[in-house]
Scaffold this motif. Structure first.
Motif, PDB file in Angstrom:
ATOM      1  N   ALA A   3      45.245  21.614  10.934  1.00  0.00           N
ATOM      2  CA  ALA A   3      46.094  20.427  11.053  1.00  0.00           C
ATOM      3  C   ALA A   3      46.235  19.978  12.503  1.00  0.00           C
ATOM      4  O   ALA A   3      46.209  18.780  12.804  1.00  0.00           O
ATOM      5  N   THR A   4      46.363  20.952  13.404  1.00  0.00           N
ATOM      6  CA  THR A   4      46.581  20.627  14.816  1.00  0.00           C
ATOM      7  C   THR A   4      45.326  20.751  15.668  1.00  0.00           C
ATOM      8  O   THR A   4      45.267  20.217  16.777  1.00  0.00           O
ATOM      9  N   GLY A   5      44.329  21.498  15.160  1.00  0.00           N
ATOM     10  CA  GLY A   5      43.129  21.741  15.943  1.00  0.00           C
ATOM     11  C   GLY A   5      43.322  22.770  17.029  1.00  0.00           C
ATOM     12  O   GLY A   5      42.432  22.969  17.875  1.00  0.00           O
ATOM     13  N   GLN A   6      44.458  23.473  17.003  1.00  0.00           N
ATOM     14  CA  GLN A   6      44.770  24.458  18.021  1.00  0.00           C
ATOM     15  C   GLN A   6      44.438  25.871  17.546  1.00  0.00           C
ATOM     16  O   GLN A   6      44.548  26.164  16.353  1.00  0.00           O
ATOM     17  N   PRO A   7      44.047  26.770  18.477  1.00  0.00           N
ATOM     18  CA  PRO A   7      43.757  28.153  18.082  1.00  0.00           C
ATOM     19  C   PRO A   7      45.029  28.895  17.690  1.00  0.00           C
ATOM     20  O   PRO A   7      46.087  28.706  18.296  1.00  0.00           O
TER      21      PRO A   7
END
Length: 245
Positions: free
Chosen positions: A33-37
């Motif tokens: 959803a956020t593209g964050q690790p």
């Protein structure tokens, strides 16, 4: 291999997480959803290979050196280890089990495809229960059918290998005139089919019912499309008189 190149990916069943395995052996979990690790998994640095979620999303299988690690996706701790896995040496000295991983629909069994072999493990007991040597055509993707009794793999020569582990080395190879070069296969229980997703954007689908495939081959043989020598090549030790008459 190019440093930081993504060599394998797997999406969690709920679609919320994506796991990437990059050369040389950096496994990361991402929030879709956020593209964050979310986290980086501690596996052997110089190892890379397949990654796969179990169907219930509770286990992640990761290839690492001569092991396959089964991780709890809540804590990311190692739940179990499958040992005695044959290692493969890649360019620049990196090693790993490589290949593709796939779980059965019930999550109990795990298959791994190397360039020239397929192996199936029971993830509960940790036992290796079946292996198939497949010369000719590098295996690029693997999937189970309805259960562990049917394994489907794709080769770099664009053919499909249909294997019944419980029947030993019995294999049917389906030659297809496709440009599929897939590293991802999925099973559709509703239609008893396996689909391969090609890098060219196409999707190819095959039936996994062993008897149905053999009946189709028999029909083609009766029409003169398959000669006895060709039948022996694609259908292993299955005799034409037994299957076709």
């Amino acid at each position: 291999q190019t440093p930081n190149a993504v060599v394998n990916v797997t999406l969690s069943p709920d679609g919320r997480q994506l796991v990437t395995n990059t050369y040389p052996g950096q496994v990361r979990v991402w929030n879709t959803a956020t593209g964050q690790p979310i986290t980086r998994l501690s596996v052997t640095p110089d190892s890379f290979g397949g990654v796969a979620y179990s169907p219930d999303g509770r286990t992640l299988a990761v290839s690492a050196d001569t092991r396959i690690l089964l991780l709890d996706t809540t804590t990311w701790h190692i739940r179990a280890t499958l040992d005695h896995v044959d290692a493969v040496t890649f360019e620049q000295g990196a090693t790993g089990v490589g290949g593709a991983l796939a779980f059965t629909p019930d999550g109990r069994y795990l298959a791994r495809a190397l360039p020239d072999s397929i192996t199936v493990w029971d993830t509960v007991s940790g036992r290796r229960i079946a292996s198939l040597t497949q010369p000719g055509g590098e295996l690029t993707a693997v999937a189970f059918g309805r259960d562990w009794h049917t394994v489907v793999a794709q080769t770099s020569t664009h053919s499909i290998v249909l294997w019944q582990p419980s029947a030993g080395q019995t294999v049917v190879t389906i030659q297809e005139n496709t440009e599929a070069d897939s590293q991802l296969m999925t099973y559709d229980a509703a239609h008893d089919t396996v689909s391969a997703y090609s890098v060219n954007g196409a999707v190819y689908t095959w039936r996994t019912d062993f008897d149905t495939v053999l009946r189709q081959l028999c029909t083609e043989s009766a029409d003169g499309a398959i000669l006895p020598d060709h039948w022996n090549q694609i259908a292993g030790g299955i005799a034409i008189p037994v299957m076709c008459h």
